[in-house]
Design an enzyme around this catalytic site. Structure first.
Site, PDB file in Angstrom:
ATOM      1  N   GLN A  94       0.983  -1.114  -0.034  1.00 16.16           N
ATOM      2  CA  GLN A  94      -0.209   0.062   0.161  1.00 16.16           C
ATOM      3  C   GLN A  94       0.782   1.182   0.002  1.00 16.16           C
ATOM      4  OE1 GLN A  94      -0.392  -2.740   1.948  1.00 16.16           O
ATOM      5  NE2 GLN A  94      -2.237  -2.576   3.113  1.00 16.16           N
TER       6      GLN A  94
ATOM      7  N   ASP B 108      -3.035   0.805  -4.498  1.00 11.43           N
ATOM      8  CA  ASP B 108      -3.489   1.587  -3.528  1.00 11.43           C
ATOM      9  C   ASP B 108      -3.173   3.050  -4.170  1.00 11.43           C
ATOM     10  OD1 ASP B 108      -4.769  -0.340  -2.776  1.00 11.43           O
ATOM     11  OD2 ASP B 108      -3.949   0.262  -0.623  1.00 11.43           O
TER      12      ASP B 108
ATOM     13  N   ASP C  59      -6.098  -2.899  -6.687  1.00 11.81           N
ATOM     14  CA  ASP C  59      -6.950  -1.922  -6.138  1.00 11.81           C
ATOM     15  C   ASP C  59      -6.698  -0.496  -6.200  1.00 11.81           C
ATOM     16  OD1 ASP C  59      -8.108  -4.168  -5.199  1.00 11.81           O
ATOM     17  OD2 ASP C  59      -7.187  -4.097  -3.050  1.00 11.81           O
TER      18      ASP C  59
ATOM     19  N   ARG D 154     -12.996  -5.436  -7.543  1.00 13.98           N
ATOM     20  CA  ARG D 154     -13.260  -6.493  -6.268  1.00 13.98           C
ATOM     21  C   ARG D 154     -14.110  -5.748  -5.095  1.00 13.98           C
ATOM     22  NH1 ARG D 154      -8.074  -8.823  -3.191  1.00 13.98           N
ATOM     23  NH2 ARG D 154      -6.868  -6.592  -3.051  1.00 13.98           N
TER      24      ARG D 154
END
Length: 540
Positions: free
Chosen positions: A334, A357, A378, A446
């Site tokens: 992240q 991220d 993500d 997701r």
């Protein structure tokens, strides 16, 4: 986000409001605790809106419920301040500090919601209450990331759990108010909505932009219009953006814009625009000419929330012609390039570069136009209502064993008015992914939250997208309660035949359904995007 799987199961219990919420918002306005998703919490404290004499008038009940939220939030905040930190490591202390700041923002959101007294402002209140839910979730996620599960049972976080239930109640109550007092669609609450393709006039500027400043989008030199100029070579007022922000209080007036011109250069700094810094306008010399860069990451002992190179909380933020990046790399997990908690924030011709991220659309209403977003896992995530128009979304090469997921929306309550909408954009492989594209699976998204909402509308999906389109977060988590949709997409990755068969996935065939995720409807955008003078499409 690696450590958040456990939290999803907790949050599913915490705000499992779907069936109850659907029941209450479709009836008359809520006027008693018995109609809320958590009646036992509603009646649990003396300051709650309970009534032993019977139901109250709906609008009075709404106000009392919000006041109960404020009182409870203040107590939770004080307990956080009084918390013994001696047993916490550095990441735990950072998670605690995040919670303190987020709880302060929550109290501001609740106060704003309480003063909202007309149908249009009820829509705003739903946004602020949704942001308060996101704040609570982020607080708890930070403690989970720090492996402090035992502290989740401490008194301050028990208070936080109860506050989340109070917020679930208020979301349901306020949504019922929106439905009953203003039963028309969200698009009718703002002008010139629907399916038109509205383009901004040159005179469409905010009230806080002076007549002289209105020229700034029309002329090449903005140095003379800026409140402050940032330049690394010393030719401006400051050498850093953070330094320029120190002049905010002195140079900005009530509702006046604060224009910072950032000359070309690479600015290695971590910047935060605080809650009280509203209407900040940041203009650079172009993508990859003006670059704000940092390398904070989760692997360095930080919470995900704190890794942002550039973080903006103050409402009405505007950025143009700037690159925001986090250079920590895919191996550092992240690592956020930009985090926005800013309501009515606009990003125009900006680039966001990172890996996992990259872009944290944390909360409230956000609009992105003609932007580039790069990442792996993500890389567009959070619980905002965010619309991306005419953007290029680039999937990069991840570390070995990772897949790419473009989005991970974090909506945890069925009544939140949040979602991610990618409209008239492109999802393609970045140059570093192209040689190994066949070895890496790439998905549209997701579900990070149980009621995650993400749609792709009229977007070009290249052949890097896996035929399934979407992937689970953890087993069957959220597959029935999420809303993932695709409408009139094109490209080799847009085929519907192999898509997932989840109850919550939709191939959208109805334009009225797709309209809900446009700038006019999801963002109530016709009432504020024109003020930015940025071109945009109102409807489909």
């Amino acid at each position: 986000m690696v450590f958040n799987k456990i939290m999803h199961h907790f949050l599913s219990v915490l705000c499992l409001c779907l069936f109850l919420a659907v029941r209450v918002v479709n009836c008359d306005m809520i006027s008693s605790c018995s109609q809320t998703p958590y009646p036992e919490i509603c009646n649990s404290v003396g300051s709650s809106p309970r009534s032993t004499q019977g139901d109250k008038k709906p609008l009075e009940f709404r106000g009392l419920a919000l006041q109960a939220n404020i009182d409870h939030a203040k107590r939770a905040h004080q307990l956080l301040l009084d918390m013994d930190l001696s047993a916490l490591d550095e990441r735990g202390k950072l998670a605690w500090a995040d919670c303190v700041n987020l709880s302060e923002n929550t109290m501001n959101h609740l106060s704003s919601s309480l003063t909202s007294t007309d149908p249009t402002s009820f829509q705003d209140a739903q946004t602020w209450l949704s942001a308060a839910i996101a704040n609570q979730q982020t607080c708890r996620n930070g403690f989970t990331e720090a492996n402090l599960g035992s502290h989740l049972d401490s008194l301050p976080l028990i208070m936080s759990t109860e506050l989340s239930k109070f917020l679930c109640n208020s979301l349901a109550i306020n949504k019922a108010a929106v439905t009953s007092v203003a039963p028309t669609s969200t698009s009718t609450l703002s002008s010139n909505s629907g399916g038109d393709r509205r383009r901004l006039l040159a005179t469409g500027f905010p009230k806080w932009v002076s007549g002289a400043a209105r020229k700034l989008l029309q002329i090449s030199s903005i140095a003379s219009l800026a409140d402050v100029v940032v330049a690394q070579d010393g030719s401006g007022n400051y050498r850093t953006i953070s330094g320029a922000l120190s002049a905010y209080k002195k140079l900005s007036g009530d509702n006046k814009r604060f224009l910072i011109y950032v000359k070309a250069g690479v600015y290695q700094e971590n910047v935060q625009i605080n809650y009280n810094m509203t209407n900040v306008m940041l203009i650079g010399d172009g993508i990859d000419s003006t670059v704000v860069t940092g390398n904070r990451s989760f692997q360095d002992g930080l919470t995900t929330y704190r890794t942002a190179t550039f973080a903006v909380i103050g409402d009405g933020f505007f950025a143009r012609d700037i690159t925001f990046e986090n250079t920590a790399g895919a191996e550092k997990l992240q690592a956020v390039a930009l985090r926005s908690d800013s309501d009515h924030s606009v990003f125009y011709r900006c680039s966001f570069k990172g890996y996992q991220d990259t872009l944290y659309v944390h909360s409230q209403r956000q609009f992105y136009r003609d932007c580039d977003i790069y990442g792996t896992v993500d890389f567009i995530f959070g619980d905002a209502a965010a619309v991306f128009q005419n953007c290029n979304i680039y999937a990069r090469k991840p570390i070995i064993g990772q897949m790419n997921t473009v989005t991970a929306h974090a909506r945890v309550d069925a009544n939140e008015n949040t979602g991610i909408s990618v409209h008239n954009s492109r999802v393609i492989a970045a140059p570093d992914l192209i040689p190994v594209q066949g070895l890496v699976k790439t998905y549209l998204g997701r579900p990070w939250g149980e009621y995650s909402r993400t749609v792709f509308i009229k977007t070009y999906l290249d052949d890097l997208i896996d035929p399934a389109g979407w992937i689970e977060w953890n087993g069957t988590f959220a597959l029935s309660t999420l809303y993932f949709g695709e409408y009139m997409n094109i490209g080799n990755g847009a085929g519907a035949a192999g898509r997932v068969k989840w109850p919550g996935f939709h191939i959208i065939n109805d334009s009225l359904e797709a309209q809900k995720f446009t700038a006019s409807d999801l963002l109530i955008g016709n009432s504020w995007i024109p003020a930015s003078a940025v071109p945009y499409t109102s409807g489909l």
